[in-house]
Design an enzyme around this catalytic site. Sequence first.
Site, PDB file in Angstrom:
ATOM      1  N   HIS A   1       6.706   0.131  -2.775  1.00  9.60           N
ATOM      2  CA  HIS A   1       5.337   0.512  -2.438  1.00  9.60           C
ATOM      3  C   HIS A   1       5.244   1.226  -1.091  1.00  9.60           C
ATOM      4  O   HIS A   1       5.954   0.900  -0.136  1.00  9.60           O
ATOM      5  CB  HIS A   1       4.426  -0.724  -2.439  1.00  9.60           C
ATOM      6  CG  HIS A   1       4.827  -1.785  -1.454  1.00  9.60           C
ATOM      7  ND1 HIS A   1       4.488  -1.742  -0.116  1.00  9.60           N
ATOM      8  CD2 HIS A   1       5.539  -2.920  -1.607  1.00  9.60           C
ATOM      9  CE1 HIS A   1       4.958  -2.793   0.503  1.00  9.60           C
ATOM     10  NE2 HIS A   1       5.615  -3.536  -0.378  1.00  9.60           N
ATOM     11  N   ASP A   2       4.392   2.234  -1.046  1.00  8.21           N
ATOM     12  CA  ASP A   2       4.083   2.999   0.168  1.00  8.21           C
ATOM     13  C   ASP A   2       5.250   3.836   0.675  1.00  8.21           C
ATOM     14  O   ASP A   2       5.191   4.376   1.785  1.00  8.21           O
ATOM     15  CB  ASP A   2       3.592   2.081   1.301  1.00  8.21           C
ATOM     16  CG  ASP A   2       2.381   1.262   0.897  1.00  8.21           C
ATOM     17  OD1 ASP A   2       1.313   1.860   0.692  1.00  8.21           O
ATOM     18  OD2 ASP A   2       2.505   0.033   0.760  1.00  8.21           O
TER      19      ASP A   2
ATOM     20  N   GLY B   1       9.663  -1.411   0.643  1.00  7.33           N
ATOM     21  CA  GLY B   1       8.309  -0.944   0.915  1.00  7.33           C
ATOM     22  C   GLY B   1       8.205  -0.215   2.244  1.00  7.33           C
ATOM     23  O   GLY B   1       8.898  -0.525   3.206  1.00  7.33           O
TER      24      GLY B   1
END
Length: 262
Positions: free
Chosen positions: A121-122, A139
């Site tokens: 994520h991100d 992440g």
Amino acid sequence: MSLIHPTAQVDGGARLGEGVEIGPWCIVGPGVSLAEDVRLVSHVVVQQDTTIGARTVVHPFSVIGGDPQHGGYKGEPVRLEIGCDNVIREHCTFNRGTPGDRQLTTVGSNGLFMTGAHVGHDAIVGDRVTMANHATLGGHSRVGDRVFLGGLCAVHQFGRVGQGAIVGGLAAVTRDVIPYGSAWGNHARLHGLNLIGLKRKGYDKTAIRRLLAAYRELFEGGGTFAERLDAVEAGYADLPEIMEIVAFIREDGKRPLCLPGE
């Protein structure tokens, strides 16, 4: 016109470009946009709120746009954006962003993501990136253009790998890797520059010798690291690649840097 296999499930709100092919047993969820000539081979899940760029091919059992693997995620609207002309092989997982960061995961164009590659994520992934089998991005990590990540390597959350770098297989990357660097080992250490990548990019022997000289002055010279960094910045101002390394180091002075011999 799109070609959708009768066993596929496509949400009514999904947007499909011309020439999209959705193979057997695929699932395309809400908020998904597939640009022209995207191909989902079979058994692919594009969960939700994801954009996939033109001519990207996704192979079986990949889950694209899955929920972020983050204990604090409570279903907030977050996205994943993938560029054009990528090849995403079997069992890859690309997660959407989180509300606590950019709310967005981005992957560039012309990438090759081999079996089992994971984009957390991100993350921000550049263009022409290769992630070999089961390479993993934690992440919030950032990977520059033309990076090669070896099989089973793992980049720690918030980690950075600069443009043109290569990370060896099985490497545990807990410290940032400079642009054009060559890092391997567990934990990963810096072992010089990515000479193969530089040669493939068209650098001649003179340019490579100067890059190596600057590298040695920065990482093997006398004085403090801060003094060496200032000296290299002043002495090699005409070399964009060295200036990129200097800028990379200065950009986030709080992040530990992958160094030789540690």
